[in-house]
Scaffold this motif. Structure first.
Motif, PDB file in Angstrom:
ATOM      1  N   PRO A 200       0.822  -1.211   0.000  1.00 43.32           N
ATOM      2  CA  PRO A 200       0.000   0.000   0.000  1.00 43.32           C
ATOM      3  C   PRO A 200       0.858   1.264   0.000  1.00 43.32           C
ATOM      4  O   PRO A 200       1.914   1.313   0.646  1.00 43.32           O
ATOM      5  N   PRO A 201       0.406   2.300  -0.702  1.00 46.20           N
ATOM      6  CA  PRO A 201       1.197   3.544  -0.767  1.00 46.20           C
ATOM      7  C   PRO A 201       1.381   4.203   0.589  1.00 46.20           C
ATOM      8  O   PRO A 201       2.374   4.898   0.812  1.00 46.20           O
ATOM      9  N   GLU A 202       0.444   3.966   1.515  1.00 48.24           N
ATOM     10  CA  GLU A 202       0.546   4.580   2.832  1.00 48.24           C
ATOM     11  C   GLU A 202       1.462   3.809   3.789  1.00 48.24           C
ATOM     12  O   GLU A 202       1.755   4.298   4.882  1.00 48.24           O
ATOM     13  N   GLN A 203       1.936   2.623   3.385  1.00 43.23           N
ATOM     14  CA  GLN A 203       2.747   1.804   4.291  1.00 43.23           C
ATOM     15  C   GLN A 203       4.059   1.312   3.698  1.00 43.23           C
ATOM     16  O   GLN A 203       4.910   0.798   4.432  1.00 43.23           O
ATOM     17  N   TYR A 204       4.242   1.413   2.391  1.00 44.69           N
ATOM     18  CA  TYR A 204       5.349   0.695   1.763  1.00 44.69           C
ATOM     19  C   TYR A 204       6.714   1.135   2.273  1.00 44.69           C
ATOM     20  O   TYR A 204       7.610   0.298   2.482  1.00 44.69           O
ATOM     21  N   ARG A 205       6.897   2.433   2.522  1.00 45.83           N
ATOM     22  CA  ARG A 205       8.218   2.901   2.948  1.00 45.83           C
ATOM     23  C   ARG A 205       8.583   2.351   4.321  1.00 45.83           C
ATOM     24  O   ARG A 205       9.703   1.860   4.539  1.00 45.83           O
ATOM     25  N   VAL A 206       7.650   2.393   5.254  1.00 45.00           N
ATOM     26  CA  VAL A 206       7.959   1.922   6.608  1.00 45.00           C
ATOM     27  C   VAL A 206       8.163   0.414   6.628  1.00 45.00           C
ATOM     28  O   VAL A 206       9.018  -0.100   7.368  1.00 45.00           O
ATOM     29  N   ILE A 207       7.427  -0.330   5.796  1.00 44.46           N
ATOM     30  CA  ILE A 207       7.602  -1.775   5.737  1.00 44.46           C
ATOM     31  C   ILE A 207       8.941  -2.140   5.098  1.00 44.46           C
ATOM     32  O   ILE A 207       9.682  -3.000   5.605  1.00 44.46           O
ATOM     33  N   ILE A 208       9.284  -1.488   4.004  1.00 46.76           N
ATOM     34  CA  ILE A 208      10.559  -1.755   3.335  1.00 46.76           C
ATOM     35  C   ILE A 208      11.724  -1.481   4.279  1.00 46.76           C
ATOM     36  O   ILE A 208      12.709  -2.243   4.329  1.00 46.76           O
ATOM     37  N   LYS A 209      11.629  -0.413   5.051  1.00 42.59           N
ATOM     38  CA  LYS A 209      12.704  -0.089   5.998  1.00 42.59           C
ATOM     39  C   LYS A 209      12.727  -1.062   7.175  1.00 42.59           C
ATOM     40  O   LYS A 209      13.795  -1.448   7.655  1.00 42.59           O
ATOM     41  N   ALA A 210      11.557  -1.469   7.648  1.00 42.56           N
ATOM     42  CA  ALA A 210      11.497  -2.381   8.795  1.00 42.56           C
ATOM     43  C   ALA A 210      12.053  -3.757   8.453  1.00 42.56           C
ATOM     44  O   ALA A 210      12.720  -4.390   9.274  1.00 42.56           O
ATOM     45  N   VAL A 211      11.773  -4.233   7.255  1.00 50.84           N
ATOM     46  CA  VAL A 211      12.290  -5.542   6.840  1.00 50.84           C
ATOM     47  C   VAL A 211      13.805  -5.508   6.744  1.00 50.84           C
ATOM     48  O   VAL A 211      14.494  -6.425   7.192  1.00 50.84           O
ATOM     49  N   GLY A 212      14.337  -4.451   6.163  1.00 47.82           N
ATOM     50  CA  GLY A 212      15.775  -4.300   6.062  1.00 47.82           C
ATOM     51  C   GLY A 212      16.405  -5.224   5.029  1.00 47.82           C
ATOM     52  O   GLY A 212      15.714  -5.927   4.280  1.00 47.82           O
ATOM     53  N   GLU A 213      17.718  -5.232   4.999  1.00 44.49           N
ATOM     54  CA  GLU A 213      18.479  -6.041   4.044  1.00 44.49           C
ATOM     55  C   GLU A 213      18.946  -7.335   4.691  1.00 44.49           C
ATOM     56  O   GLU A 213      19.408  -7.337   5.831  1.00 44.49           O
ATOM     57  N   GLY A 214      18.795  -8.457   3.976  1.00 44.99           N
ATOM     58  CA  GLY A 214      19.251  -9.744   4.467  1.00 44.99           C
ATOM     59  C   GLY A 214      18.225 -10.517   5.257  1.00 44.99           C
ATOM     60  O   GLY A 214      18.533 -11.561   5.833  1.00 44.99           O
ATOM     61  N   ALA A 215      16.975 -10.038   5.286  1.00 44.51           N
ATOM     62  CA  ALA A 215      15.924 -10.691   6.061  1.00 44.51           C
ATOM     63  C   ALA A 215      15.238 -11.789   5.258  1.00 44.51           C
ATOM     64  O   ALA A 215      15.410 -11.913   4.044  1.00 44.51           O
ATOM     65  N   CYS A 216      14.429 -12.571   5.955  1.00 41.52           N
ATOM     66  CA  CYS A 216      13.667 -13.658   5.342  1.00 41.52           C
ATOM     67  C   CYS A 216      12.258 -13.178   5.019  1.00 41.52           C
ATOM     68  O   CYS A 216      11.556 -12.668   5.894  1.00 41.52           O
ATOM     69  N   LEU A 217      11.852 -13.348   3.777  1.00 37.25           N
ATOM     70  CA  LEU A 217      10.482 -13.103   3.330  1.00 37.25           C
ATOM     71  C   LEU A 217       9.931 -14.418   2.806  1.00 37.25           C
ATOM     72  O   LEU A 217      10.548 -15.056   1.948  1.00 37.25           O
ATOM     73  N   PHE A 218       8.773 -14.824   3.314  1.00 37.92           N
ATOM     74  CA  PHE A 218       8.154 -16.084   2.922  1.00 37.92           C
ATOM     75  C   PHE A 218       6.822 -15.807   2.258  1.00 37.92           C
ATOM     76  O   PHE A 218       5.934 -15.217   2.863  1.00 37.92           O
ATOM     77  N   LEU A 219       6.681 -16.248   1.003  1.00 37.17           N
ATOM     78  CA  LEU A 219       5.420 -16.185   0.278  1.00 37.17           C
ATOM     79  C   LEU A 219       4.839 -17.583   0.247  1.00 37.17           C
ATOM     80  O   LEU A 219       5.333 -18.467  -0.453  1.00 37.17           O
ATOM     81  N   SER A 220       3.792 -17.786   1.054  1.00 35.12           N
ATOM     82  CA  SER A 220       3.147 -19.083   1.168  1.00 35.12           C
ATOM     83  C   SER A 220       1.970 -19.172   0.206  1.00 35.12           C
ATOM     84  O   SER A 220       1.295 -18.175  -0.065  1.00 35.12           O
ATOM     85  N   GLY A 221       1.729 -20.375  -0.299  1.00 40.14           N
ATOM     86  CA  GLY A 221       0.598 -20.599  -1.185  1.00 40.14           C
ATOM     87  C   GLY A 221       0.450 -22.072  -1.501  1.00 40.14           C
ATOM     88  O   GLY A 221       1.336 -22.880  -1.180  1.00 40.14           O
ATOM     89  N   PRO A 222      -0.653 -22.446  -2.133  1.00 37.59           N
ATOM     90  CA  PRO A 222      -0.913 -23.864  -2.410  1.00 37.59           C
ATOM     91  C   PRO A 222       0.119 -24.471  -3.347  1.00 37.59           C
ATOM     92  O   PRO A 222       0.513 -23.866  -4.338  1.00 37.59           O
ATOM     93  N   GLY A 223       0.576 -25.656  -2.995  1.00 39.19           N
ATOM     94  CA  GLY A 223       1.508 -26.394  -3.847  1.00 39.19           C
ATOM     95  C   GLY A 223       2.971 -26.136  -3.584  1.00 39.19           C
ATOM     96  O   GLY A 223       3.822 -26.745  -4.224  1.00 39.19           O
ATOM     97  N   LEU A 224       3.283 -25.241  -2.638  1.00 38.73           N
ATOM     98  CA  LEU A 224       4.684 -24.918  -2.395  1.00 38.73           C
ATOM     99  C   LEU A 224       5.437 -26.095  -1.789  1.00 38.73           C
ATOM    100  O   LEU A 224       5.007 -26.683  -0.806  1.00 38.73           O
ATOM    101  N   GLU A 225       6.570 -26.423  -2.392  1.00 38.15           N
ATOM    102  CA  GLU A 225       7.521 -27.365  -1.830  1.00 38.15           C
ATOM    103  C   GLU A 225       8.868 -26.655  -1.743  1.00 38.15           C
ATOM    104  O   GLU A 225       9.267 -25.961  -2.666  1.00 38.15           O
TER     105      GLU A 225
END
Length: 265
Positions: free
Chosen positions: A221-246
């Protein structure tokens, strides 16, 4: 490498109730049907247990889930469990460098729900929760198809390591390295990044009844993207879960050893 990111398609294909996708979930690279809830249901897919998961690690994740409180109620325990196992396994392998921070997206939920959480594992807190858009090629109200292919316009599931930021056409953006070979490993080549987009925000949702679509990026969202991008930082883990993932990172035994040795660090 250039600084092009995925482009907005929300304004080109506004969603309506009449064109909600009812395709069965498919990993587009394998064209393999995935067991799921009925096509006319918004119920998420039931996830298989993580192999090798010990009772002690399961209890630790359950305690984390309880401590996260109301902001995490819509985050399914089975998704959090997988995210934590992957985070710990990746920490053990040295593939992620930012401890304690874990970003989780449940792409099995419809885009009308805030399906992204940024967690502080040590403090057991939800730092941020937001909407997030999926790729045009993945479906409409729900993401039902996933692909690693260039120009597929699909979301790619799996574990990612967050990389550096740059100023792109959408403003502040953060590159992503896909860590699951064959499933999201083309993320850099596809310019799949974290960025903000008008079609991923509350105003667009109010006007159209669901979010618009990216070309594969988890757009914020345009109202949150900057704070989220900064909070996650560099080198962090992002997990996109969905059906069929192995994923090879869903290794319960290795995750248990890492937690016993170092906790969430």
């Amino acid at each position: 490498m250039g600084t092009v990111s995925c482009q907005s398609v929300g304004e080109k294909s506004q969603p309506t109730a009449a064109n909600v996708s009812v395709l069965p979930p498919v990993l587009a690279d394998t064209v393999k049907p995935i067991a799921a809830a009925p096509a006319d249901s918004l119920l998420p897919t039931v996830l298989a247990p993580v192999p090798g998961l010990s009772d002690s690690l399961r209890r630790e994740v359950a305690a984390l889930y309880q401590a996260l409180g109301a902001e995490a109620q819509a985050l399914r325990l089975s998704v959090l469990e997988r995210a934590c196992v992957g985070y710990l396994t990746l920490r053990h392998a040295g593939r992620i460098g930012r401890p304690r921070v874990l970003a989780v997206v449940d792409m099995d939920l419809p885009s009308t729900e805030k399906r992204l959480w940024v967690l502080d594992l040590s403090k057991k807190q939800v730092l941020h929760r937001s909407y997030v858009a999926h790729g045009r090629g993945s479906g409409q109200l729900r993401a039902r198809r996933f692909s690693n292919r260039i120009k597929s316009a699909c979301t790619a599931l799996g574990f990612y390591r967050t990389a550096d930021t740059y100023g792109g056409k959408h403003g502040l953006s953060r590159r992503l390295h896909g860590l699951d070979a064959g499933q999201n490993s083309n993320a850099l080549s596809r310019y799949v990044v974290l960025h903000g987009a008008d079609y991923a925000g509350q105003d667009y949702l109010n006007a159209h009844g669901q979010l618009g679509y990216s070309r594969g990026c988890p757009a914020l969202p345009p109202e949150q993207y900057r704070v989220i991008i900064k909070a996650v930082g560099e080198g962090a883990c992002l997990f996109l879960s969905g059906p069929g993932l192995e994923s090879k990172w869903l290794d319960g035994a290795t995750a248990g050893r890492q937690l016993a040795a170092r906790g969430w660090r």
